[in-house]
Enzyme design. Structure first.
Site, PDB file in Angstrom:
ATOM      1  N   HIS A   1       0.998  -1.139   0.062  1.00 20.50           N
ATOM      2  CA  HIS A   1       0.083  -0.086   0.051  1.00 20.50           C
ATOM      3  C   HIS A   1       0.995   1.184  -0.179  1.00 20.50           C
ATOM      4  CE1 HIS A   1      -3.115   2.993   1.595  1.00 20.50           C
ATOM      5  NE2 HIS A   1      -3.973   1.862   0.792  1.00 20.50           N
TER       6      HIS A   1
ATOM      7  N   HIS B   1      -4.681   6.060  -5.416  1.00 21.06           N
ATOM      8  CA  HIS B   1      -6.072   6.566  -4.701  1.00 21.06           C
ATOM      9  C   HIS B   1      -6.563   7.854  -5.391  1.00 21.06           C
ATOM     10  CE1 HIS B   1      -4.474   4.411  -1.451  1.00 21.06           C
ATOM     11  NE2 HIS B   1      -5.795   4.401  -0.966  1.00 21.06           N
TER      12      HIS B   1
ATOM     13  N   HIS C   1      -7.528  -2.183  -4.991  1.00 19.28           N
ATOM     14  CA  HIS C   1      -7.723  -2.468  -3.558  1.00 19.28           C
ATOM     15  C   HIS C   1      -8.321  -3.960  -3.826  1.00 19.28           C
ATOM     16  CE1 HIS C   1      -7.041   1.555  -1.975  1.00 19.28           C
ATOM     17  NE2 HIS C   1      -6.443   1.295  -1.071  1.00 19.28           N
TER      18      HIS C   1
ATOM     19  N   HIS D   1     -15.070   5.745   3.016  1.00 19.47           N
ATOM     20  CA  HIS D   1     -13.525   5.295   3.064  1.00 19.47           C
ATOM     21  C   HIS D   1     -12.531   5.841   4.012  1.00 19.47           C
ATOM     22  CE1 HIS D   1      -9.614   5.177   1.366  1.00 19.47           C
ATOM     23  NE2 HIS D   1      -9.612   3.995   1.644  1.00 19.47           N
TER      24      HIS D   1
ATOM     25  N   HIS E   1     -10.419   5.868   7.829  1.00 19.86           N
ATOM     26  CA  HIS E   1      -9.174   5.859   8.147  1.00 19.86           C
ATOM     27  C   HIS E   1      -8.793   6.710   9.243  1.00 19.86           C
ATOM     28  CE1 HIS E   1      -7.208   2.970   5.157  1.00 19.86           C
ATOM     29  NE2 HIS E   1      -8.105   3.139   4.173  1.00 19.86           N
TER      30      HIS E   1
ATOM     31  N   PHE F   1      -1.179   6.749   4.535  1.00 17.35           N
ATOM     32  CA  PHE F   1      -1.178   5.764   3.352  1.00 17.35           C
ATOM     33  C   PHE F   1      -0.033   4.774   3.730  1.00 17.35           C
ATOM     34  CE2 PHE F   1      -4.165   7.307   0.828  1.00 17.35           C
ATOM     35  CZ  PHE F   1      -4.028   8.628   0.485  1.00 17.35           C
TER      36      PHE F   1
ATOM     37  N   HIS G   1     -11.469  -2.283   4.132  1.00 17.81           N
ATOM     38  CA  HIS G   1     -11.333  -2.474   2.673  1.00 17.81           C
ATOM     39  C   HIS G   1     -12.121  -3.676   2.005  1.00 17.81           C
ATOM     40  CE1 HIS G   1      -9.370   1.095   0.784  1.00 17.81           C
ATOM     41  NE2 HIS G   1      -8.596   1.128   1.959  1.00 17.81           N
TER      42      HIS G   1
HETATM   43  O1  LIG Z   1      -6.682   5.231   1.707  1.00 15.39           O
HETATM   44  C1  LIG Z   1      -6.240   6.093   2.797  1.00 15.39           C
HETATM   45  C2  LIG Z   1      -6.932   7.222   3.257  1.00 15.39           C
HETATM   46  C3  LIG Z   1      -6.337   7.880   4.528  1.00 15.39           C
HETATM   47  C4  LIG Z   1      -5.290   7.353   5.207  1.00 15.39           C
HETATM   48  C5  LIG Z   1      -4.785   6.335   4.638  1.00 15.39           C
HETATM   49  C6  LIG Z   1      -5.235   5.441   3.721  1.00 15.39           C
HETATM   50  O2  LIG Z   1      -4.688   4.497   3.235  1.00 15.39           O
HETATM   51 CU   LIG Z   2      -7.742   2.948   1.935  1.00 15.40          CU
END
Ligand SMILES: O=C1C=CC=CC1=O
Ligand SMILES: [Cu+2]
Length: 596
Positions: free
Chosen positions: A178, A196, A205, A327, A331, A356, A369
């Site tokens: 990731h 993203h 994902h 989503h 997080h 991330f 996810h």
């Molecule tokens: O997809 C994300 C969004 C915010 C923080 C981490 C992530 O993986």
């Molecule tokens: Cu994510």
């Protein structure tokens, strides 16, 4: 790379019958022809952009106004894609994997590159093995103790593999996937690769979890093992699933926001702005958000999946509704927040789930996810125009993964559209949000437009440091059902600019005034919210200004619900929740858009 700022010159050798026929670039890869009735067309565009000679010709026949014409290889210069031909996103070249760039993370160089196969070019395409029995992903709150023990064992075995830091099956290496795809470790042409904030979000994902799940199953010799999904779209799942909150368990992560531990009801719109309300209202808000993001604001594929992202595109072209909310808020709600000693707690890339690079280090990431992936299936099941994209640049985009045998593979988006064909499905769970239209109408009748400035007097807006209310004209009124089926009415905010080292969130209401209580979104007038995460930046990256071309909210259904369909002018209210003081918006309009 110098780039001309003009679009290629296109001429139409088209026997259009009247002077009203014209064309314009409305999106980098789409050309709209304003034409009437049946006619043949031949659009040829020649031009030069960055040394690429562009020659694209498209012929065909149109049979309705505002036809959407995808000129396969034609891009507006703003897209910076090679103009000679469109192209899907290729798999990352691992040989060019570099250090990750992380905001609010470790200051030392952080590498999340996987082991590199000797010959990247010979990595084959993955073939999905035949499955005698579908793996069935269960809702996390409903699983047995036996299942939890099995999942804990599989995860602890994966963590044991970390003793070899270069074992692609290790827990840290899995989390680093990731990081590599999201923190600038990979490049794509002369741009950084980011999965993203674009139409790659769902398929990336899905493949990521597919291999993660098979690795876990192989470690406990159980090919039927299926990940649990964090069922945050159902009231019984709107807390951190208990299996992840057992200290000492392989599913536990100490780096979480303390508020997740005492059974707090999650706020699916959380962006650091703690909503002051009770549990019932929070559950109601969550179901309203799910209704808006899955139904009202996502009648069309691109609104759901996110904006086109092709070879050479700049990263972050635009997120779909579900990536936007819930989503990302899940997080941020789960990751730690940094609190000053004055007790001022702000989300600031709180590890693990809120950043991330580290999100995959929290086992709950994969359950979160799994539910995001389940929303893809649930959205298509809603029907209407909700279907997979057909653009070949989406379908042929590729990723790279290791499987449970440590073999390297290339995978394509087109091979992950049906989870059952991939060998897994979801145990069914009620989706109460499907019928959860906002119940209350806050504004009796219509907002008094005489007391509201027109959009032309409010925009361009230099900052959103307070709630604003403005009136705006609609392109048509009293539209027939056929017209509504054909064209979606979209409220579009144009050219948002802001400092993207900040969290940004604002809420949008139609036909409500500035006093609207934005902590209670159970109202027909709530249209949706814009959110943006701080984007990662390399060291000494200086200016963090970012410009987002468009933020779109589909409002056809909302106008029906609020009894506004016959109004030619409506009031719109924007309420800042986080970071509004650094946001400027150039203009706002309402347009009729083809659903694609
Ligand atoms: O997809 C994300 C969004 C915010 C923080 C981490 C992530 O993986
Ligand atoms: Cu994510």
């Amino acid at each position: 790379m110098a780039s001309s700022s003009t679009l290629p010159l296109c001429t139409t050798k088209t026997p259009f019958s009247s002077s009203t026929n014209s064309f314009f670039f409305a999106k980098p890869s789409h050309l709209f022809l304003n034409g009437k009735g049946n006619q043949s067309f031949k659009v040829s565009c020649t031009g030069e952009h960055d040394g690429n000679q562009l020659d694209a010709v498209k012929e065909g026949a149109v049979d309705r106004r505002n036809v959407l014409l995808g000129l396969g290889g034609l891009y507006g210069a703003t897209n910076l894609a090679p103009l000679a031909s469109a192209a899907p996103v290729p798999p990352p070249d691992l040989k060019s994997c570099g250090p990750a760039t992380i905001t609010d993370g470790p200051t030392v160089p952080y590498s999340c590159c996987p082991p590199t196969p000797d010959d990247m070019d010979s990595v084959p395409y993955y073939k999905i093995p035949r499955m005698s029995k579908l793996r069935k992903r269960p809702p996390a709150q409903d699983v047995s103790e036996e299942y939890i023990a099995k999942y804990q064992l599989a995860t602890s075995k994966m963590r044991e593999l970390d003793k070899d830091p270069f074992d692609p099956l290790g827990f840290k290496q899995q989390a680093n996937i990731h990081c590599a795809y999201c923190n600038d470790a990979y490049t794509m042409g002369d741009q950084k690769l980011q999965v993203h904030q674009s139409w790659l979000f769902f398929p990336f994902h899905r493949w990521y979890l597919y291999f993660y799940e098979r690795i876990l199953g192989s470690l406990i010799d159980d090919p039927t093992f299926a990940l649990p999904y964090w069922n945050w779209d159902h009231p019984s799942g709107m807390r951190l699933p208990a299996m992840f909150d057992v200290e000492g368990s392989s599913l536990y992560d100490a780096r979480r926001n303390p508020h997740v531990r005492n059974g707090t009801i999650i706020d699916l719109g959380f962006f650091g702005d703690e909503v002051k309300t009770n549990e019932i209202q929070m559950i109601t808000n969550n179901l309203i958000l799910m209704y808006r993001q899955m139904i009202t604001n996502a009648p069309c594929p691109l609104l759901f999946f996110g904006e086109p992202y092709r070879f050479g595109s700049k990263p972050n072209p635009g997120q779909g509704t579900i990536e936007n909310i819930p989503h990302t808020p899940v997080h941020i709600w789960t990751g730690t927040v940094r609190c000053t000693d004055l007790g001022n707690c702000v989300p600031s890339y709180g590890e693990d789930m809120g950043n991330f690079y580290s999100a995959g280090l929290d086992p709950v990431f994969y359950s979160h996810h799994a539910n995001v992936d389940r929303m893809w299936n649930e959205w298509k099941a809603l029907g209407g125009k909700r279907r997979d994209l057909t653009d070949n640049d989406w379908l042929n985009s590729e990723f790279f993964f290791y499987d449970e045998n440590r073999d390297p593979w290339r995978v394509k988006v087109r091979d992950c559209l049906d989870s059952k064909k991939m060998g897994y499905d979801y145990e069914p769970k009620a989706t109460p949000w499907r019928n959860f239209k906002p119940g209350k109408k806050t504004t009796p009748g219509k907002v008094n437009l005489r007391s509201v400035k027109p959009a032309s007097k409010v925009f361009p807006l230099s900052n959103l440091d307070r709630a604003i209310c403005f009136s705006i004209e609609r392109p048509a009124t009293s539209r027939s059902q056929q017209e509504k089926d054909e064209f979606e009415e979209v409220l579009t905010f144009k050219n948002l600019k802001y400092d993207d080292s900040k969290y940004i969130k604002f809420d949008v209401f139609v036909n409500a005034d500035k006093t609207v209580n934005a902590d209670d979104i159970d109202k027909k007038e709530y249209a949706g919210s814009y959110t943006s995460l701080p984007h990662v930046h390399g060291p000494n990256s200086g200016n963090h200004a970012v410009e987002v071309q468009e933020f779109k909210l589909a409002i056809t259904e909302l106008l029906e619900d609020c009894g506004l369909e016959d109004e030619d002018i409506i009031a719109v209210t924007v309420v800042p929740k986080t970071g509004g003081e650094v946001v400027s918006i150039n203009s706002v309009l309402i347009e009729l858009k083809d659903c694609y």
